[in-house]
Design an enzyme around this catalytic site. Sequence first.
Site, PDB file in Angstrom:
ATOM      1  N   PRO A 290      47.303  81.752  55.970  1.00  0.00           N
ATOM      2  CA  PRO A 290      47.790  82.401  54.895  1.00  0.00           C
ATOM      3  C   PRO A 290      49.298  81.997  55.420  1.00  0.00           C
ATOM      4  O   PRO A 290      50.410  82.925  56.074  1.00  0.00           O
ATOM      5  CB  PRO A 290      48.056  84.102  55.601  1.00  0.00           C
ATOM      6  CG  PRO A 290      47.088  83.705  57.203  1.00  0.00           C
ATOM      7  CD  PRO A 290      46.732  82.605  57.951  1.00  0.00           C
ATOM      8  N   ASP A 464      52.068  79.402  59.240  1.00  0.00           N
ATOM      9  CA  ASP A 464      51.021  80.450  59.459  1.00  0.00           C
ATOM     10  C   ASP A 464      51.199  81.812  59.558  1.00  0.00           C
ATOM     11  O   ASP A 464      52.282  81.768  60.640  1.00  0.00           O
ATOM     12  CB  ASP A 464      49.796  79.637  60.435  1.00  0.00           C
ATOM     13  CG  ASP A 464      48.673  80.338  59.918  1.00  0.00           C
ATOM     14  OD1 ASP A 464      49.279  81.523  60.372  1.00  0.00           O
ATOM     15  OD2 ASP A 464      47.702  80.023  60.845  1.00  0.00           O
ATOM     16  N   HIS A 465      51.440  82.813  58.851  1.00  0.00           N
ATOM     17  CA  HIS A 465      52.759  84.166  59.287  1.00  0.00           C
ATOM     18  C   HIS A 465      51.264  84.191  60.282  1.00  0.00           C
ATOM     19  O   HIS A 465      51.649  85.964  60.795  1.00  0.00           O
ATOM     20  CB  HIS A 465      51.961  85.019  57.957  1.00  0.00           C
ATOM     21  CG  HIS A 465      53.384  85.786  58.114  1.00  0.00           C
ATOM     22  ND1 HIS A 465      53.469  86.677  59.127  1.00  0.00           N
ATOM     23  CD2 HIS A 465      53.675  86.147  56.611  1.00  0.00           C
ATOM     24  CE1 HIS A 465      54.658  87.410  58.235  1.00  0.00           C
ATOM     25  NE2 HIS A 465      54.780  86.640  57.322  1.00  0.00           N
ATOM     26  N   ARG A 466      50.080  84.208  61.167  1.00  0.00           N
ATOM     27  CA  ARG A 466      49.383  85.038  61.503  1.00  0.00           C
ATOM     28  C   ARG A 466      49.880  84.433  63.289  1.00  0.00           C
ATOM     29  O   ARG A 466      49.680  85.219  63.895  1.00  0.00           O
ATOM     30  CB  ARG A 466      47.560  84.587  61.324  1.00  0.00           C
ATOM     31  CG  ARG A 466      47.302  84.555  60.060  1.00  0.00           C
ATOM     32  CD  ARG A 466      46.091  84.205  60.384  1.00  0.00           C
ATOM     33  NE  ARG A 466      46.560  82.591  60.488  1.00  0.00           N
ATOM     34  CZ  ARG A 466      44.978  81.832  60.685  1.00  0.00           C
ATOM     35  NH1 ARG A 466      43.763  82.207  60.184  1.00  0.00           N
ATOM     36  NH2 ARG A 466      45.107  80.334  60.959  1.00  0.00           N
ATOM     37  N   CYS A 468      53.321  84.027  63.704  1.00  0.00           N
ATOM     38  CA  CYS A 468      54.679  84.764  64.280  1.00  0.00           C
ATOM     39  C   CYS A 468      55.392  85.385  62.845  1.00  0.00           C
ATOM     40  O   CYS A 468      54.573  85.418  61.433  1.00  0.00           O
ATOM     41  CB  CYS A 468      55.717  83.827  64.478  1.00  0.00           C
ATOM     42  SG  CYS A 468      56.070  82.532  62.996  1.00  0.00           S
TER      43      CYS A 468
END
Length: 494
Positions: A290, A464-466, A468
Site C-alpha cells: 500500500p 510503504d504505508h505499513r 510508517c
Amino acid sequence: MGDGRMSTRDFLLPDLGEGLSEAEIVEWRVAVGDVVTVDQTVVEVETAKAVVDVPCPYPGRVVALHGAAGEARPVGQPLITIAPLDGGDGPDPHATYREEERAGSGNVLIGYGTGHGVPGRRRRRPRLSSAPGSAVPGSAVPGSAAPESVAPARPGPPAVVASGPSTAAQPATSGSPVVPGPSGTSGPSTTSDRSAVVAPLVISPIVRRLAKERGVDLASLRGTGPGGVIRRADVESATGAPAARPAAVPDAPAAHVGPAPTADGDVIVPLTGIRKVIADKLSRSRREIPEVTIWVDVDATRLLETRAAINAASPDAPVGVLALLARICLSGLRRYPQLNARVDTEGQRIVQSAGVHLGIAAQTDRGLVVPVLRDAQRLTTGELAAALAETTAAARAGTLPPARLTGGTFTLNNYGVFGVDGSTPIINHPEAALLGVGRIVDKPWVVDGQLAVRKVTQLSLTFDHRVCDGGVAGGFLRHVADCVEQPALLVANV
C-alpha cells in the site's frame, strides 16, 4: 557418476544468485568431444539478473551438453557431462542414458517436464537453420502440410557425437538439436536430410539476429565453426564491426528474430527474460504494497555550488549530484530508520535493516535494473561517487553478477535524466521506500523576499504505508529537501 567402463561426472547448474531458480543458455563455449580444463568457461547463461560465464570444475572430455541455446535450465540439474582422460576407451552410452532417465527425461528433452524446474515454463527450442534456399532436417517444406517433427516421449539411448571428419555433415556443436531417427536414435532420418545440412549453418539465434540487424546475407558467409557453423565472429568480420557482447539484449524465441508482426500489423513482443522479471516484480509490488507518494520542490542552487567546490578541490576524483543525493539519503535514513526496512508478510513483522544497502535505478539495454551498494553508510562521499560510477557502468555493460542486483533496502531513482520533472515510481519490492529526483531547471524562486532565478528540482518519496505513517515519511523528505537547499546541514549530521 556413470557405471560403465569409465566414470563420468555431471556438472550441475550452480546457484547463480538470490532467488534465481533457473538460467537460460545463451551460447555454449565447448562442443561434444572437446577437452576442458578446470575452471574453463563452458557456457554463457542469462539469468533474470545478468549474463554469467559458467566455468566447469572438472577436467576431461565433454561427452554431453544438456540443453541448447535458448533453453532454460533449472538450478541443480545437469549442465554438462565430463569424462576423465586417464584410462578407458570412452563412456558407456547406456550408463549416460540411465543417468538422464533418472533426471526425468531422455537426451532429446533434457530439462523438460522433469518436475525439477519452474512449473509452466516451456522450453524454447532453437531451430537449426541454414542459408536461404537450403533445406533443414525436420523443417517444413513450403507447400507441404507435414508438421515439424516432434521428439518422442521416450527416445532410445543417445548417440555420442564425436568430433572429426566423419561428422562434417552433422557438426558436433553446442546448440544443435537432436532429431530422432526411425528407431529412436538421434540423427537425420534420410540420406537427403544428411546432405541438406552441408550448406552454411547457423545454430545460434544470436547469430541470426545479429546478421539480420546488420543486413548480412548468411549464404555469402563461410562458417569458421565446427562443421562450417557460422559464428558471431563471422558476421562481425563481414561487416567490419568489433565484437559485441550479446548479453545487452535478451534473446528472442528461436522461432523468429525479434518482435513478430501479425497479419493486422500488430507487433508481438514476447514477455521473456529480464522484461518478464521486471513485469512480475512490479506487479507484485503494486499488488502487495500500500504505497503513498509525497513530493516537494526544492532549490538545488547551493547543492550545485557545493559540487563545483568539491570538484575544484579534487579534480581527479569528481563527485556528481547523484553521489551527493545518496549522501543526503544516508543521513536521512540514519534519522528515520523506519524507511530502511521491509515487511515480512509471512512472519507478520517489519524488519529494519542494520545497514543501508542502497539501490540505484539504472536504465540499460536489457531493461531497468537496480544495482546495490552494500553498506553504503560506511562509504565517504568520494567513495560513493566512485562506487556509483563503477556500478552503473557495469550494470549497463551487463557484467554485474546477480548478487550485486539483489538485497537492496532503499532505492534512489534519478528519473530527471529523462527530462521529466516528477514521477510516482513503484517501490522496488520488498523494500519500503524509494526517493525520486526530477530534472534540475531554472525557475523563478523567492529568496529573502526577492524573486530570483534558481536551480529547482522536485523530490518525490514513495513509501510503504505499513512501515510508517505520514509524519515519518514527511520528516524524511523534509530533511532531504533541507540538505539539498543547505548542504552545510549535512556536516551537523555526519
